[in-house]
Design an enzyme around this catalytic site. Structure first.
Site, PDB file in Angstrom:
ATOM      1  N   ASN A  54       0.831  -1.199  -0.059  1.00  0.00           N
ATOM      2  CA  ASN A  54      -0.060  -0.084   0.030  1.00  0.00           C
ATOM      3  C   ASN A  54       0.866   1.313  -0.222  1.00  0.00           C
ATOM      4  O   ASN A  54       0.459   2.436  -0.765  1.00  0.00           O
ATOM      5  CB  ASN A  54      -0.963   0.072   1.138  1.00  0.00           C
ATOM      6  CG  ASN A  54      -1.986  -0.918   1.175  1.00  0.00           C
ATOM      7  OD1 ASN A  54      -2.243  -1.691   0.070  1.00  0.00           O
ATOM      8  ND2 ASN A  54      -2.897  -0.941   2.525  1.00  0.00           N
ATOM      9  N   ARG A 379     -10.946  -3.947 -13.429  1.00  0.00           N
ATOM     10  CA  ARG A 379      -9.833  -4.662 -13.119  1.00  0.00           C
ATOM     11  C   ARG A 379     -10.464  -6.062 -13.326  1.00  0.00           C
ATOM     12  O   ARG A 379     -11.325  -6.733 -12.836  1.00  0.00           O
ATOM     13  CB  ARG A 379      -9.400  -4.447 -11.778  1.00  0.00           C
ATOM     14  CG  ARG A 379      -8.883  -3.201 -11.643  1.00  0.00           C
ATOM     15  CD  ARG A 379      -8.194  -3.016 -10.132  1.00  0.00           C
ATOM     16  NE  ARG A 379      -7.886  -1.398  -9.674  1.00  0.00           N
ATOM     17  CZ  ARG A 379      -6.989  -0.559 -10.104  1.00  0.00           C
ATOM     18  NH1 ARG A 379      -6.150  -0.986 -10.788  1.00  0.00           N
ATOM     19  NH2 ARG A 379      -7.069   0.496  -9.517  1.00  0.00           N
ATOM     20  N   ARG A 409      -5.355   2.643 -12.903  1.00  0.00           N
ATOM     21  CA  ARG A 409      -4.018   2.461 -12.533  1.00  0.00           C
ATOM     22  C   ARG A 409      -3.465   1.031 -12.178  1.00  0.00           C
ATOM     23  O   ARG A 409      -3.874   0.499 -11.342  1.00  0.00           O
ATOM     24  CB  ARG A 409      -3.973   3.669 -11.372  1.00  0.00           C
ATOM     25  CG  ARG A 409      -2.277   3.842 -11.027  1.00  0.00           C
ATOM     26  CD  ARG A 409      -2.371   5.080  -9.766  1.00  0.00           C
ATOM     27  NE  ARG A 409      -2.512   6.122 -10.355  1.00  0.00           N
ATOM     28  CZ  ARG A 409      -3.361   7.275  -9.830  1.00  0.00           C
ATOM     29  NH1 ARG A 409      -4.401   6.719  -9.042  1.00  0.00           N
ATOM     30  NH2 ARG A 409      -3.683   8.299 -10.337  1.00  0.00           N
ATOM     31  N   HIS A 439     -15.631   3.629 -14.202  1.00  0.00           N
ATOM     32  CA  HIS A 439     -15.192   2.509 -12.753  1.00  0.00           C
ATOM     33  C   HIS A 439     -16.714   2.020 -12.637  1.00  0.00           C
ATOM     34  O   HIS A 439     -16.834   1.217 -11.587  1.00  0.00           O
ATOM     35  CB  HIS A 439     -14.923   3.792 -11.703  1.00  0.00           C
ATOM     36  CG  HIS A 439     -14.641   2.993 -10.471  1.00  0.00           C
ATOM     37  ND1 HIS A 439     -15.178   2.892  -9.501  1.00  0.00           N
ATOM     38  CD2 HIS A 439     -13.396   2.230 -10.127  1.00  0.00           C
ATOM     39  CE1 HIS A 439     -14.465   2.324  -8.521  1.00  0.00           C
ATOM     40  NE2 HIS A 439     -13.496   1.897  -8.844  1.00  0.00           N
ATOM     41  N   TYR A 472     -12.282  -9.341  -1.256  1.00  0.00           N
ATOM     42  CA  TYR A 472     -12.866  -8.246  -1.276  1.00  0.00           C
ATOM     43  C   TYR A 472     -14.422  -8.188  -1.134  1.00  0.00           C
ATOM     44  O   TYR A 472     -15.043  -9.080  -1.671  1.00  0.00           O
ATOM     45  CB  TYR A 472     -13.091  -7.213  -2.657  1.00  0.00           C
ATOM     46  CG  TYR A 472     -11.407  -6.803  -3.045  1.00  0.00           C
ATOM     47  CD1 TYR A 472     -10.307  -7.501  -2.503  1.00  0.00           C
ATOM     48  CD2 TYR A 472     -11.395  -5.778  -4.064  1.00  0.00           C
ATOM     49  CE1 TYR A 472      -9.057  -6.946  -2.950  1.00  0.00           C
ATOM     50  CE2 TYR A 472     -10.161  -5.174  -4.292  1.00  0.00           C
ATOM     51  CZ  TYR A 472      -9.031  -5.873  -3.734  1.00  0.00           C
ATOM     52  OH  TYR A 472      -7.781  -5.260  -4.070  1.00  0.00           O
ATOM     53  N   ARG A 568     -13.997   2.499   5.731  1.00  0.00           N
ATOM     54  CA  ARG A 568     -12.838   1.599   5.809  1.00  0.00           C
ATOM     55  C   ARG A 568     -11.629   2.518   5.813  1.00  0.00           C
ATOM     56  O   ARG A 568     -10.507   2.414   6.557  1.00  0.00           O
ATOM     57  CB  ARG A 568     -12.661   0.623   4.687  1.00  0.00           C
ATOM     58  CG  ARG A 568     -11.110   0.024   4.650  1.00  0.00           C
ATOM     59  CD  ARG A 568     -11.158  -1.210   3.573  1.00  0.00           C
ATOM     60  NE  ARG A 568     -11.453  -0.912   2.364  1.00  0.00           N
ATOM     61  CZ  ARG A 568     -10.722  -0.143   1.455  1.00  0.00           C
ATOM     62  NH1 ARG A 568      -9.528   0.085   1.738  1.00  0.00           N
ATOM     63  NH2 ARG A 568     -11.018  -0.125   0.292  1.00  0.00           N
ATOM     64  N   HIS A 596     -15.208  -3.170   0.600  1.00  0.00           N
ATOM     65  CA  HIS A 596     -15.022  -2.766  -0.678  1.00  0.00           C
ATOM     66  C   HIS A 596     -16.615  -2.255  -1.131  1.00  0.00           C
ATOM     67  O   HIS A 596     -16.876  -1.541  -1.972  1.00  0.00           O
ATOM     68  CB  HIS A 596     -14.700  -3.518  -1.824  1.00  0.00           C
ATOM     69  CG  HIS A 596     -14.103  -3.105  -2.829  1.00  0.00           C
ATOM     70  ND1 HIS A 596     -14.744  -2.884  -4.169  1.00  0.00           N
ATOM     71  CD2 HIS A 596     -13.219  -2.042  -3.177  1.00  0.00           C
ATOM     72  CE1 HIS A 596     -14.180  -2.346  -5.025  1.00  0.00           C
ATOM     73  NE2 HIS A 596     -13.197  -1.968  -4.611  1.00  0.00           N
TER      74      HIS A 596
END
Length: 721
Positions: A54, A379, A409, A439, A472, A568, A596
């Protein structure tokens, strides 16, 4: 408590957390999991590794962006905590170094604990003679041929060192002078080597091995000094979309450029003894001294992922008990497409399996009655079964349209690969929207049923990624609601052509409407509360940064509306401030699974409004991304969502509450321990077992469910024990 609206200035900086510092605090909550006595040893180590991974991305993107602003002389404060770029960089370095020191302290403690299980981290000189001989042989055969010492002098300029690469700085006495060289450790060789002797297994880091045998690289010279270092580079470079004839080619150019961005962090072995070499390296890389991190252990602790994977075969009792996602309660043993014609189907991953979503696309690809499939992909996994099904559908002559977001990204390269593959299979591929990231998570399947076209729509909060869907927590719905189907068709037409913004029936889409709808719903909740006194808002998201919505939440708190936020990660809002946010509570849950899902609830005097979304309440999601917020109108699904948020707000094991100063504290109460993630796993398993029993019953026999008791009532009873 109710406060007169407008009594206090809600824009004052002391009411806000800085975005970057709030993120660092989130990452520290990840690190706290390495201290949790309830986590198995190898899982504690994994959290150490996640913390490092991270932090790498944070420096490559967020810190890099701030340092660019400083270089350009930009000194305008950000709009919440009112910190200038330089003030942010300074505060980040101070806090990050403190957290990294804590990380390495914990890493070394856990390495000592590993010795209890006959696993010993050591340096080459600590090995026995027989093992050292094996190590030397392995070095000569598998490591030495891959190494290239790079001299540094008038004829050999400082080499281009890749982002996140591990390197060894070497001083050599050549008799005529003391020269320097750099040995870059190839990323494709193993980061550690293991050797067994008796009951023990010894683990040696590859950089220590190379350093120990460094003379093999400089025969005839005396090696005077060595130290290991690692560079983190700016990966927040600009993709030039305007005028790009082919975005695929532009992305590929961008990926090459990103490998050699300017240095933003220098990590150095804490045992480094030559300050002159270090000063020279700092000057050459053009980093500031505050960018240098001296580490008390191996650089780049993401190697722990591989170590844990290696050790878990032998020490599987030191990992989490294996969990297999269960059949979704809303689906049961029914056929997905047949059931969707009757009612909405709800999915809660990874407690419930992601496989039905994979099957949703796979079955559509196989069904001769399928006319078209349209899907957004942000993704996906390396060997995505969804990509495979989309290709097969196109090859069978079905109309397949896929938006592959090339600007996701650190997934750009992966997505370029998939875009090309899908195009080759005959899919219509959209690369994204200019200056926006798509997204949203939506899939549309159009079938001919009984002579008519019927549209099936999946809307979700998370990616179409079968791998991360096991880690997730996300939610989704499959529906045949005609208004949502019409919206989905219009949405894809908007993405694929030059149509103006569509008018939607039920979907709410950013960058146009989500912020306005949130503000409108909060305003309505304020009005309802002033009239009825029962205003309540619950929101669950990953991050909260959008100032306009934060200010509106402050207004709602001042009006007396009860606001519960489950966030979160980043939270720029400070709760519990008298006169400003005393009616707001913020809880962060960090545990085994990555929270998530995004849920937005407004009480509305009992006529509840509940939404799921791909979007967090971040400025970028409101204005720089194509996102979807969609209503949950099925009462049973809505109740599950409310119960779920109540459950998470009751979590006294993984929940941390933010105080009015922006600090997070574990929940402390005398109630029975409740880990919301573990509870949901247990409930899913119980349902799966019950479903198997039902399936085993002879046909025609009545089945009596033992699960009639209200879910939350059972939770409350357990908490009173």
């Amino acid at each position: 408590m109710q406060t007169q609206l407008g009594e206090n200035d809600i824009s004052l900086p002391q009411y806000y957390n800085n975005r970057e510092l709030s993120w660092l605090d989130f990452n520290y909550r990840v690190l706290q999991e390495a201290y949790d006595k309830n986590n198995p040893l190898l899982e504690k180590l994994n959290f150490i590794s996640i913390f490092s991974s991270n932090l790498d991305e944070f420096f490559m993107v967020r810190v890099a962006g701030l340092k660019d602003q400083v270089k350009m002389g930009y000194d305008k404060p950000e709009n919440k905590a009112q910190m200038t770029p330089q003030e942010q960089v300074d505060a980040i370095q101070e806090k990050a170094k403190k957290y990294v020191d804590t990380q390495y302290e914990r890493y070394n403690e856990l390495m000592i604990e590993l010795k209890d299980y006959e696993i010993v981290m050591c340096e080459p000189h600590e090995l026995s003679e027989p093992l050292l001989s094996k190590l030397e042989r392995d070095f000569k055969l598998t490591i030495l041929p891959t190494l290239t010492p790079l001299g540094i002098d008038a004829y050999h300029p400082f080499p281009k060192l890749n982002n996140k690469s591990l390197n060894i700085f070497v001083d050599i006495d050549t008799e005529d002078a003391i020269n320097s060289a750099i040995v870059q450790i190839p990323s494709l060789i193993p980061r550690f080597l293991t050797y067994n002797e008796g009951a023990k297994q010894y683990v040696v880091m590859v950089e220590d091995v190379i350093t120990y045998f460094i003379n093999y690289l400089f025969t005839g010279y005396e090696v005077l000094n060595t130290f290991t270092f690692r560079i983190t580079r700016n990966a927040d470079l600009t993709i030039h979309e305007d005028g790009a004839e082919d975005l695929l080619i532009e992305i590929e150019r961008f990926l090459k450029e990103r490998k050699s961005g300017s240095a933003v962090r220098l990590e150095v072995d804490g045992r480094t003894e030559n300050p002159d070499d270090l000063d020279w390296l700092i000057e050459t890389l053009e980093v500031d001294k505050q960018d240098v991190y001296f580490l008390n252990g191996p650089l780049d602790l993401t190697f722990i992922f591989g170590l844990v994977d290696h050790l878990s075969h032998k020490l599987n009792y030191l990992t989490y008990e294996k969990y297999s996602p269960q059949i979704p309660r809303s689906l049961g043993n029914n056929n997905l497409y047949e059931l969707a014609l009757k009612r909405d189907i709800f999915f809660h991953h990874p407690y419930e399996s992601f496989e039905p979503i994979v099957d949703f696309i796979r079955e559509a690809a196989d069904d001769p009655n399928t006319i078209a499939i349209k899907q957004t992909l942000y993704r996906v996994s390396k060997d995505s079964p969804i990509i495979k099904s989309l290709k097969e559908a196109a090859e069978k002559g079905k109309q397949v349209t896929v938006l592959v977001e090339l600007k996701a990204r650190f997934d750009e390269e992966n997505n370029v690969h998939w875009a090309r593959m899908l195009e080759d299979a005959g899919c219509h591929v959209i690369y994204g929207m200019t200056h926006l990231k798509t997204h949203s998570k939506i899939a549309l399947v159009v079938k001919r049923i009984g002579g008519e076209l019927t549209s099936f729509v999946h809307l979700g909060t998370g990616n179409y990624n079968d791998k991360t869907a096991k880690l997730y927590t996300d939610m989704g719905i499959i529906t045949t609601n005609e208004q949502i189907a019409e919206d989905a068709i219009n949405f894809f037409n908007y993405l694929s052509g030059y149509s103006v913004k569509p008018e939607y029936n039920k979907l709410i889409v950013a960058p146009f409407d989500i912020r306005d709808v949130f503000i409108d719903r909060i305003d309505k909740e304020i009005s309802s509360h002033l009239q009825h006194g029962n205003g309540k808002i619950m929101m669950k998201m990953n991050s909260l940064t959008d100032k306009a919505i934060i200010e509106k939440l402050f207004e709602a708190s001042q009006a007396g509306v009860k606001i519960q936020l489950i966030i979160r990660g980043i939270c720029c809002l400070k709760p519990g401030i008298p006169g400003i946010s005393e009616n707001i509570e913020v809880v962060s849950i960090v545990g085994r699974l990555l929270e998530h899902s995004r849920i937005y609830y407004f009480h509305n005097n009992g006529d509840e409004r509940i939404y799921l979304s791909s979007a967090d309440v971040m400025t970028r999601n409101m204005i720089k991304r194509v996102e979807i917020l969609f209503p949950v109108e099925d009462k049973e699904i809505g109740k599950r969502l409310v119960d779920f948020m109540d459950l998470q707000l009751s979590d006294n094991q993984k929940g941390r509450y933010q105080d009015e100063h922006g600090h997070y504290h574990y929940v402390e109460n005398n109630l029975s321990p409740l880990n919301s993630q573990v509870y949901l796993m247990q409930e899913a398993i119980k349902y799966g077992q019950e479903l198997k029993k039902r399936s085993a019953q002879p046909s025609g026999m009545p089945v009596v469910s033992k699960r009639r008791a209200n879910w939350m009532n059972r939770i409350r009873r357990s908490l009173k024990k």
